[in-house]
Design an enzyme around this catalytic site. Structure first.
Site, PDB file in Angstrom:
ATOM      1  N   ASN A 267      10.504  10.586  -3.276  1.00  0.00           N
ATOM      2  CA  ASN A 267      10.220  10.236  -1.883  1.00  0.00           C
ATOM      3  C   ASN A 267      10.468  11.445  -0.977  1.00  0.00           C
ATOM      4  O   ASN A 267      11.364  12.260  -1.219  1.00  0.00           O
ATOM      5  CB  ASN A 267      10.998   9.006  -1.419  1.00  0.00           C
ATOM      6  CG  ASN A 267      12.494   9.098  -1.610  1.00  0.00           C
ATOM      7  OD1 ASN A 267      12.972   9.734  -2.538  1.00  0.00           O
ATOM      8  ND2 ASN A 267      13.245   8.455  -0.737  1.00  0.00           N
ATOM      9  N   ILE A 268       9.655  11.538   0.049  1.00  0.00           N
ATOM     10  CA  ILE A 268       9.739  12.651   1.000  1.00  0.00           C
ATOM     11  C   ILE A 268       9.849  12.057   2.400  1.00  0.00           C
ATOM     12  O   ILE A 268       8.910  11.402   2.873  1.00  0.00           O
ATOM     13  CB  ILE A 268       8.484  13.544   0.922  1.00  0.00           C
ATOM     14  CG1 ILE A 268       8.249  14.031  -0.521  1.00  0.00           C
ATOM     15  CG2 ILE A 268       8.611  14.731   1.877  1.00  0.00           C
ATOM     16  CD1 ILE A 268       6.886  14.696  -0.734  1.00  0.00           C
ATOM     17  N   GLU A 269      11.005  12.234   3.018  1.00  0.00           N
ATOM     18  CA  GLU A 269      11.196  11.687   4.362  1.00  0.00           C
ATOM     19  C   GLU A 269      10.869  12.732   5.420  1.00  0.00           C
ATOM     20  O   GLU A 269      10.712  13.918   5.124  1.00  0.00           O
ATOM     21  CB  GLU A 269      12.640  11.173   4.505  1.00  0.00           C
ATOM     22  CG  GLU A 269      12.902  10.047   3.518  1.00  0.00           C
ATOM     23  CD  GLU A 269      14.244   9.373   3.682  1.00  0.00           C
ATOM     24  OE1 GLU A 269      15.140   9.924   4.347  1.00  0.00           O
ATOM     25  OE2 GLU A 269      14.384   8.269   3.129  1.00  0.00           O
TER      26      GLU A 269
ATOM     27  N   CYS B  91       6.534   7.456  -0.026  1.00  0.00           N
ATOM     28  CA  CYS B  91       7.295   6.928  -1.163  1.00  0.00           C
ATOM     29  C   CYS B  91       7.023   7.749  -2.423  1.00  0.00           C
ATOM     30  O   CYS B  91       5.944   8.343  -2.582  1.00  0.00           O
ATOM     31  CB  CYS B  91       6.898   5.486  -1.453  1.00  0.00           C
ATOM     32  SG  CYS B  91       7.305   4.330  -0.148  1.00  0.00           S
TER      33      CYS B  91
ATOM     34  N   GLU C   4       6.357   6.764  -5.386  1.00  0.00           N
ATOM     35  CA  GLU C   4       5.227   6.268  -6.191  1.00  0.00           C
ATOM     36  C   GLU C   4       3.914   6.898  -5.737  1.00  0.00           C
ATOM     37  O   GLU C   4       3.079   7.304  -6.551  1.00  0.00           O
ATOM     38  CB  GLU C   4       5.100   4.737  -6.037  1.00  0.00           C
ATOM     39  CG  GLU C   4       6.279   3.956  -6.541  1.00  0.00           C
ATOM     40  CD  GLU C   4       7.343   3.720  -5.472  1.00  0.00           C
ATOM     41  OE1 GLU C   4       7.586   4.629  -4.640  1.00  0.00           O
ATOM     42  OE2 GLU C   4       7.936   2.641  -5.475  1.00  0.00           O
TER      43      GLU C   4
ATOM     44  N   CYS D 192       7.015  -0.863  -2.620  1.00  0.00           N
ATOM     45  CA  CYS D 192       6.622  -1.448  -1.334  1.00  0.00           C
ATOM     46  C   CYS D 192       5.147  -1.847  -1.353  1.00  0.00           C
ATOM     47  O   CYS D 192       4.372  -1.417  -2.212  1.00  0.00           O
ATOM     48  CB  CYS D 192       6.920  -0.473  -0.193  1.00  0.00           C
ATOM     49  SG  CYS D 192       5.683   0.810   0.006  1.00  0.00           S
TER      50      CYS D 192
ATOM     51  N   CYS E 168       2.509   0.977  -1.336  1.00  0.00           N
ATOM     52  CA  CYS E 168       2.303   1.622  -2.647  1.00  0.00           C
ATOM     53  C   CYS E 168       1.486   0.723  -3.565  1.00  0.00           C
ATOM     54  O   CYS E 168       0.618   1.195  -4.303  1.00  0.00           O
ATOM     55  CB  CYS E 168       3.643   1.977  -3.295  1.00  0.00           C
ATOM     56  SG  CYS E 168       4.416   3.385  -2.490  1.00  0.00           S
TER      57      CYS E 168
HETATM   58  N1  THU Z   1      10.968   4.328  -0.973  1.00  0.00           N
HETATM   59  C1  THU Z   1      10.270   4.785  -2.059  1.00  0.00           C
HETATM   60  O1  THU Z   1      10.169   5.989  -2.294  1.00  0.00           O
HETATM   61  N2  THU Z   1       9.700   3.873  -2.862  1.00  0.00           N
HETATM   62  C2  THU Z   1       9.806   2.528  -2.714  1.00  0.00           C
HETATM   63  O2  THU Z   1       9.244   1.782  -3.506  1.00  0.00           O
HETATM   64  C3  THU Z   1      10.581   1.968  -1.612  1.00  0.00           C
HETATM   65  C4  THU Z   1      11.081   2.950  -0.616  1.00  0.00           C
HETATM   66  C5  THU Z   1      11.644   5.316  -0.132  1.00  0.00           C
HETATM   67  C6  THU Z   1      11.097   5.493   1.254  1.00  0.00           C
HETATM   68  C7  THU Z   1      12.313   6.004   1.986  1.00  0.00           C
HETATM   69  O3  THU Z   1      12.389   7.401   1.827  1.00  0.00           O
HETATM   70  C8  THU Z   1      13.487   5.388   1.280  1.00  0.00           C
HETATM   71  O4  THU Z   1      12.986   4.923   0.034  1.00  0.00           O
HETATM   72  C9  THU Z   1      14.138   4.257   2.028  1.00  0.00           C
HETATM   73  O5  THU Z   1      13.202   3.328   2.434  1.00  0.00           O
END
Ligand code: THU
Length: 139
Positions: A44-46, A55, A57, A88, A91
């Site tokens: 995941n990259i925020e 996300c 995925e 989510c 995704c």
């Molecule tokens: N996130 C994912 O990478 N995949 C998921 O299936 C659910 C959420 C990440 C997004 C965000 O960076 C962190 O989890 C918290 O929501």
């Protein structure tokens, strides 16, 4: 254990290391096995502008797609919380575009995981392709 599963699970756990999650501290790793038997991983990259977060995925899938691998067999998802996480809705919709029959492994640890189908989570999907093909064929 199925060797494909074993290596996917390991790669998804490894991908957690490259997660960029300074805001949530919730690190996610994913690894996707393509029909061409290649594995692409993602984390995941925020972003400070939170809604731009991607996300793990979708990162893994986008890496595969941009390398010409658009059909997927199995996706493994891991987190840094020692807990399984369900993908989510965004995704699921993105993945169903390419592989509605995808298998999804939710990983707790290398040896503890659950295997599901994308269809279990998104039984009815929105696929535009069918309509567009009909238009092209003048049906
Ligand atoms: N996130 C994912 O990478 N995949 C998921 O299936 C659910 C959420 C990440 C997004 C965000 O960076 C962190 O989890 C918290 O929501």
């Amino acid at each position: 254990m199925n060797t494909d599963y074993k290596s996917l699970i390991k790669k998804s756990l490894k991908a957690i290391d490259n997660s960029y999650a300074p805001y949530s501290k919730f690190k996610v790793g994913a690894a996707i096995l393509t029909a061409g038997n290649k594995i692409f991983s993602g984390s995941n990259i925020e972003c400070a502008s939170y809604s731009l977060t991607i996300c793990a995925e979708r990162v893994a899938a986008a890496k595969a797609i941009s390398e010409g691998e658009i059909n997927f067999k199995v996706l493994a998802i891991s987190t840094n919380k020692n807990k399984i996480v369900y993908p989510c809705g965004a995704c699921l919709q993105f993945l169903t575009e390419f592989s509605p029959d995808l298998k999804i492994i939710l990983v707790k640890t290398e040896k503890e995981f659950e295997v599901h189908n994308l269809k279990d989570f998104l039984p009815k999907n929105f696929i535009l392709k069918n309509f567009i093909l009909k238009e092209i064929r003048n049906e």
